[in-house]
Motif scaffolding. Structure first.
Motif, PDB file in Angstrom:
ATOM      1  N   MET A   1      52.857  -5.692   5.890  1.00 40.09           N
ATOM      2  CA  MET A   1      51.556  -6.294   6.197  1.00 40.09           C
ATOM      3  C   MET A   1      51.292  -7.454   5.240  1.00 40.09           C
ATOM      4  O   MET A   1      51.429  -7.315   4.022  1.00 40.09           O
ATOM      5  CB  MET A   1      50.441  -5.251   6.055  1.00 40.09           C
ATOM      6  N   THR A   2      50.941  -8.600   5.792  1.00 38.09           N
ATOM      7  CA  THR A   2      50.662  -9.760   4.956  1.00 38.09           C
ATOM      8  C   THR A   2      49.311  -9.591   4.256  1.00 38.09           C
ATOM      9  O   THR A   2      48.483  -8.745   4.627  1.00 38.09           O
ATOM     10  CB  THR A   2      50.629 -11.037   5.796  1.00 38.09           C
ATOM     11  N   ALA A   3      49.081 -10.433   3.233  1.00 39.28           N
ATOM     12  CA  ALA A   3      47.808 -10.381   2.514  1.00 39.28           C
ATOM     13  C   ALA A   3      46.649 -10.686   3.454  1.00 39.28           C
ATOM     14  O   ALA A   3      45.593 -10.030   3.395  1.00 39.28           O
ATOM     15  CB  ALA A   3      47.829 -11.366   1.348  1.00 39.28           C
ATOM     16  N   ASP A   4      46.817 -11.669   4.343  1.00 37.62           N
ATOM     17  CA  ASP A   4      45.752 -12.004   5.281  1.00 37.62           C
ATOM     18  C   ASP A   4      45.439 -10.838   6.205  1.00 37.62           C
ATOM     19  O   ASP A   4      44.271 -10.571   6.515  1.00 37.62           O
ATOM     20  CB  ASP A   4      46.134 -13.237   6.106  1.00 37.62           C
ATOM     21  N   MET A   5      46.466 -10.160   6.661  1.00 35.42           N
ATOM     22  CA  MET A   5      46.262  -9.010   7.538  1.00 35.42           C
ATOM     23  C   MET A   5      45.510  -7.900   6.799  1.00 35.42           C
ATOM     24  O   MET A   5      44.631  -7.247   7.370  1.00 35.42           O
ATOM     25  CB  MET A   5      47.603  -8.492   8.054  1.00 35.42           C
ATOM     26  N   LEU A   7      43.419  -8.277   4.251  1.00 37.31           N
ATOM     27  CA  LEU A   7      42.027  -8.703   4.079  1.00 37.31           C
ATOM     28  C   LEU A   7      41.245  -8.563   5.379  1.00 37.31           C
ATOM     29  O   LEU A   7      40.072  -8.179   5.374  1.00 37.31           O
ATOM     30  CB  LEU A   7      41.978 -10.137   3.569  1.00 37.31           C
ATOM     31  N   ASP A   8      41.892  -8.863   6.505  1.00 36.03           N
ATOM     32  CA  ASP A   8      41.237  -8.678   7.806  1.00 36.03           C
ATOM     33  C   ASP A   8      40.950  -7.200   8.049  1.00 36.03           C
ATOM     34  O   ASP A   8      39.898  -6.842   8.609  1.00 36.03           O
ATOM     35  CB  ASP A   8      42.118  -9.227   8.928  1.00 36.03           C
ATOM     36  N   TRP A   9      41.864  -6.347   7.658  1.00 37.21           N
ATOM     37  CA  TRP A   9      41.687  -4.902   7.803  1.00 37.21           C
ATOM     38  C   TRP A   9      40.506  -4.434   6.950  1.00 37.21           C
ATOM     39  O   TRP A   9      39.646  -3.684   7.418  1.00 37.21           O
ATOM     40  CB  TRP A   9      42.986  -4.207   7.389  1.00 37.21           C
ATOM     41  N   ILE A  10      40.456  -4.890   5.710  1.00 28.07           N
ATOM     42  CA  ILE A  10      39.342  -4.517   4.830  1.00 28.07           C
ATOM     43  C   ILE A  10      38.016  -4.998   5.423  1.00 28.07           C
ATOM     44  O   ILE A  10      37.019  -4.255   5.446  1.00 28.07           O
ATOM     45  CB  ILE A  10      39.556  -5.112   3.429  1.00 28.07           C
TER      46      ILE A  10
END
Length: 224
Positions: A1-5, A7-10
């Motif tokens: 999972m990428t960092a952007d993914m 952050l979107d999850w959070i």
């Protein structure tokens, strides 16, 4: 999972409670990672907070179901963020917990904020009407927030109305006369208790995001 993914999850986990991720940063020599018991190898942090009164309806509904407690907003924040931390593989920390963490310094790293003359961090859009409720610490590296250069709003505020609005001159741009403020609140400060801190309300930045009346009274009562 990428960092952007991640952050979107959070963000998706926080959205039902009026909370948002408020930037991320990597721990380094300048901002060392905390050592919390068995947790000693954190690599990055995501700050969690809110703008304006987005949390207030959610907190109010939760509070109606609780018995009397000393620190309901802290308890609500911990209940929410500890669950989110478990789901996203993080460790949650809070401003009210010991050992106290340098939340203001972390906020500056995550969002590039600076202090106002009142000592509170000021946001260029939301002014003084925002807060951090906790942070999620990760043992993996997340890309730090991309911060755009902004003008500190207090640098272009010539009159500094926040420093002259307090009825007992508790703020001088350097420090805060806590006892003088509390003495006023307990004796003649009904208007401050009911409507909110006059110094904070005098700030021209982010006026449209001023906390709702119930939230103002809650924070003033907690401080007093």
């Amino acid at each position: 999972m990428t960092a952007d993914m991640k952050l979107d999850w959070i963000a998706a986990e926080l959205r039902p409670f009026g909370l948002v991720p408020r930037g991320s940063f990597m721990f380094d020599a300048k901002t060392p990672a905390p050592s919390l018991g068995e947790h000693t190898d954190f690599k990055s942090a995501v700050m969690i907070g809110h703008f304006g009164s987005t949390i207030w309806p959610h907190f109010g509904q939760w509070r109606q179901l609780q018995s009397n407690m000393a620190d309901p907003l802290d308890s609500w924040s911990k209940e929410i963020l500890n669950k989110v931390a478990t789901r996203v593989g993080a460790f949650a920390v809070f401003p009210s917990d010991q050992p106290y963490q340098p939340f203001q310094e972390w906020a500056k790293r995550a969002e590039g904020l600076s202090a106002s003359p009142l000592g509170l961090l000021i946001h260029p859009q939301y002014g003084l009407w925002q807060a951090f409720r906790g942070a999620l610490l990760f043992d993996s590296a997340l890309e730090p927030s991309q911060l755009s250069p902004t003008i500190h709003p207090c640098d272009v505020c010539l009159n500094k109305p926040c420093l002259s609005a307090c009825p007992v001159q508790a703020f001088d741009g350097i420090g805060f006369a806590v006892d003088r403020c509390r003495d006023h609140l307990w004796t003649e400060g009904f208007e401050c208790m009911d409507r909110g801190c006059k110094a904070r309300l005098a700030c021209p930045v982010g006026r449209e995001h001023v906390y709702v009346s119930d939230q103002q009274r809650f924070h003033m009562a907690a401080f007093a």
